[in-house]
Design a protein around this motif. Structure first.
Motif, PDB file in Angstrom:
ATOM      1  N   TYR A  93       0.856  -1.194   0.000  1.00 16.54           N
ATOM      2  CA  TYR A  93       0.000   0.000   0.000  1.00 16.54           C
ATOM      3  C   TYR A  93       0.888   1.240   0.000  1.00 16.54           C
ATOM      4  N   ALA A  94       1.219   1.692  -1.190  1.00 14.71           N
ATOM      5  CA  ALA A  94       2.121   2.851  -1.311  1.00 14.71           C
ATOM      6  C   ALA A  94       1.375   4.119  -1.713  1.00 14.71           C
ATOM      7  N   ALA A  95       0.062   4.027  -1.911  1.00 18.33           N
ATOM      8  CA  ALA A  95      -0.690   5.217  -2.339  1.00 18.33           C
ATOM      9  C   ALA A  95      -0.803   6.233  -1.212  1.00 18.33           C
ATOM     10  N   VAL A  97      -3.368   8.199  -0.142  1.00 18.99           N
ATOM     11  CA  VAL A  97      -4.822   8.337  -0.301  1.00 18.99           C
ATOM     12  C   VAL A  97      -5.298   9.586   0.449  1.00 18.99           C
ATOM     13  N   ASP A  99      -7.250  11.637   2.832  1.00 16.18           N
ATOM     14  CA  ASP A  99      -7.979  11.219   4.025  1.00 16.18           C
ATOM     15  C   ASP A  99      -9.444  11.629   3.960  1.00 16.18           C
ATOM     16  N   PRO A 127     -12.517   5.947   2.824  1.00 17.12           N
ATOM     17  CA  PRO A 127     -12.180   4.624   3.353  1.00 17.12           C
ATOM     18  C   PRO A 127     -10.662   4.456   3.441  1.00 17.12           C
ATOM     19  N   ASP A 128     -10.228   3.681   4.422  1.00 13.98           N
ATOM     20  CA  ASP A 128      -8.819   3.315   4.526  1.00 13.98           C
ATOM     21  C   ASP A 128      -8.654   2.025   3.718  1.00 13.98           C
ATOM     22  N   ILE A 129      -7.947   2.108   2.604  1.00 16.50           N
ATOM     23  CA  ILE A 129      -7.871   0.985   1.668  1.00 16.50           C
ATOM     24  C   ILE A 129      -7.128  -0.203   2.287  1.00 16.50           C
ATOM     25  N   ALA A 130      -6.051   0.095   3.004  1.00 14.66           N
ATOM     26  CA  ALA A 130      -5.291  -0.985   3.648  1.00 14.66           C
ATOM     27  C   ALA A 130      -6.162  -1.696   4.686  1.00 14.66           C
ATOM     28  N   GLY A 145       3.111  -1.518   4.305  1.00 18.02           N
ATOM     29  CA  GLY A 145       2.509  -0.186   4.323  1.00 18.02           C
ATOM     30  C   GLY A 145       3.567   0.894   4.413  1.00 18.02           C
ATOM     31  N   PHE A 146       3.119   2.112   4.212  1.00 15.22           N
ATOM     32  CA  PHE A 146       4.000   3.278   4.284  1.00 15.22           C
ATOM     33  C   PHE A 146       3.502   4.226   5.368  1.00 15.22           C
ATOM     34  N   LYS A 160       1.199   2.312  13.681  1.00 19.45           N
ATOM     35  CA  LYS A 160       0.547   2.017  12.403  1.00 19.45           C
ATOM     36  C   LYS A 160       0.758   0.565  11.987  1.00 19.45           C
ATOM     37  N   LYS A 164      -2.687  -1.510  11.580  1.00 22.38           N
ATOM     38  CA  LYS A 164      -3.118  -1.847  10.230  1.00 22.38           C
ATOM     39  C   LYS A 164      -2.725  -3.264   9.814  1.00 22.38           C
ATOM     40  N   PHE A 166       0.233  -4.574   9.231  1.00 27.55           N
ATOM     41  CA  PHE A 166       1.304  -4.689   8.235  1.00 27.55           C
ATOM     42  C   PHE A 166       2.405  -5.608   8.765  1.00 27.55           C
TER      43      PHE A 166
HETATM   44  O1  C5P Z   1      -2.636   6.272   8.565  1.00 32.54           O
HETATM   45  P1  C5P Z   1      -1.798   6.619   7.385  1.00 32.54           P
HETATM   46  O2  C5P Z   1      -2.558   7.292   6.280  1.00 32.54           O
HETATM   47  O3  C5P Z   1      -0.541   7.357   7.708  1.00 32.54           O
HETATM   48  O4  C5P Z   1      -1.343   5.186   6.847  1.00 32.54           O
HETATM   49  C1  C5P Z   1      -0.562   5.101   5.728  1.00 32.54           C
HETATM   50  C2  C5P Z   1      -0.666   3.730   5.118  1.00 32.54           C
HETATM   51  O5  C5P Z   1      -2.027   3.344   4.954  1.00 32.54           O
HETATM   52  C3  C5P Z   1      -0.082   3.705   3.720  1.00 32.54           C
HETATM   53  O6  C5P Z   1       0.399   2.411   3.488  1.00 32.54           O
HETATM   54  C4  C5P Z   1      -1.290   4.060   2.860  1.00 32.54           C
HETATM   55  O7  C5P Z   1      -1.155   3.609   1.540  1.00 32.54           O
HETATM   56  C5  C5P Z   1      -2.401   3.349   3.588  1.00 32.54           C
HETATM   57  N1  C5P Z   1      -3.691   4.059   3.475  1.00 32.54           N
HETATM   58  C6  C5P Z   1      -4.720   3.518   2.722  1.00 32.54           C
HETATM   59  N2  C5P Z   1      -5.923   4.174   2.627  1.00 32.54           N
HETATM   60  C7  C5P Z   1      -6.114   5.332   3.260  1.00 32.54           C
HETATM   61  C8  C5P Z   1      -5.079   5.906   4.029  1.00 32.54           C
HETATM   62  C9  C5P Z   1      -3.873   5.239   4.107  1.00 32.54           C
HETATM   63  O8  C5P Z   1      -4.541   2.436   2.138  1.00 32.54           O
HETATM   64  N3  C5P Z   1      -7.294   5.947   3.164  1.00 32.54           N
END
Ligand code: C5P
Length: 226
Positions: A93-95, A97, A99, A127-130, A145-146, A160, A164, A166
């Motif tokens: 999960y490098a996007a 996204v 918030d 939504p939090d994709i991860a 994750g990043f 984190k 999450k 990871f």
């Molecule tokens: O909580 P935070 O946004 O800092 O977490 C970062 C990690 O979660 C990254 O790996 C990011 O790609 C993923 N993420 C996600 N969807 C979101 C927010 C963060 O997948 N809405």
């Protein structure tokens, strides 16, 4: 290639920013270029993997050999990730996204002369994709994750990693001008649930991607019986 450390493995990667529509011509976004995620996709492909890259808007061309899916918003990214992540051995999960997104995108361009002098836009959480795809990942899959922070980097990164789910977290210091958004270099620290953080030297995003992919492949090899 076909003898690489990820031969026969399926990898799903998110990359880039997302764009959240305010109206048909305006959006909320961020400075992510997609470089880190695209470099990860190339590195995983070179390691022999079957790679799906789901990316928000990026000026970069599709990486060779990689199944690239282009999306705009966080919700579109989530929809596009659900399928491939369900059969992925490795999810990265490098996007970056967004918030938040505007609660109601206007369906016509907002006109200045029809507005008050000041305007406020209500935002709702994306939504939090991860997190949302955690339960879709096959048992034994490795998740990376990043974290990008301006302060207390390692403390937040540790939290984190646990929250999450990871297996590997790549922590970036956003206050470092040679790392993070819009530059070709990165200086990251790798964290795992066990063991000490590993600070990598300043390197190109391509080199950093190779290190991340190599470690993820090791974690996969360590845990997998099949
Ligand atoms: O909580 P935070 O946004 O800092 O977490 C970062 C990690 O979660 C990254 O790996 C990011 O790609 C993923 N993420 C996600 N969807 C979101 C927010 C963060 O997948 N809405």
């Amino acid at each position: 290639g076909s003898n690489g450390p990820l031969a026969g493995r399926r990898v799903t990667i998110t990359a880039g920013p997302t764009r959240e529509a305010v109206d048909p011509v305006r959006f909320l976004g961020n400075r992510s270029s997609g470089r880190m995620g695209f470099a990860l996709a190339e590195s995983a492909w070179l390691a022999g993997a079957d790679v799906t890259l789901v990316t928000g808007p990026s000026a970069l061309p599709d990486p060779i050999g990689v199944h690239t899916i282009r999306v705009e918003s966080a919700r579109e990214m989530l929809d596009a990730v659900r399928g491939p992540v369900g059969s992925a051995h490795l999810a990265i999960y490098a996007a970056a996204v967004s918030d938040f997104r505007p609660a109601d995108a206007a369906d016509r361009k907002m006109k200045r002369r029809e507005m008050e002098t000041d305007v406020s836009v209500d935002l709702v959480a994306n939504p939090d994709i991860a997190a949302e795809t955690r339960a879709l990942r096959p048992a034994g899959a490795v998740a990376v994750g990043f974290a990008l922070e301006t302060h207390d980097l390692l403390r937040y990164a540790r939290a984190k990693l646990a929250e999450k789910g990871f297996d590997l977290l790549v922590a970036n210091d956003a206050s470092d001008p040679e790392a993070g958004f819009e530059v070709a270099t990165n200086r990251v620290t790798l964290l795992e649930p066990e063991g000490d953080p590993v600070a990598l030297p300043l390197a190109s995003k391509v080199e950093v991607a190779d290190r991340i992919v190599a470690r993820a492949a090791e974690l996969l090899a360590l845990r997998e019986v099949t």
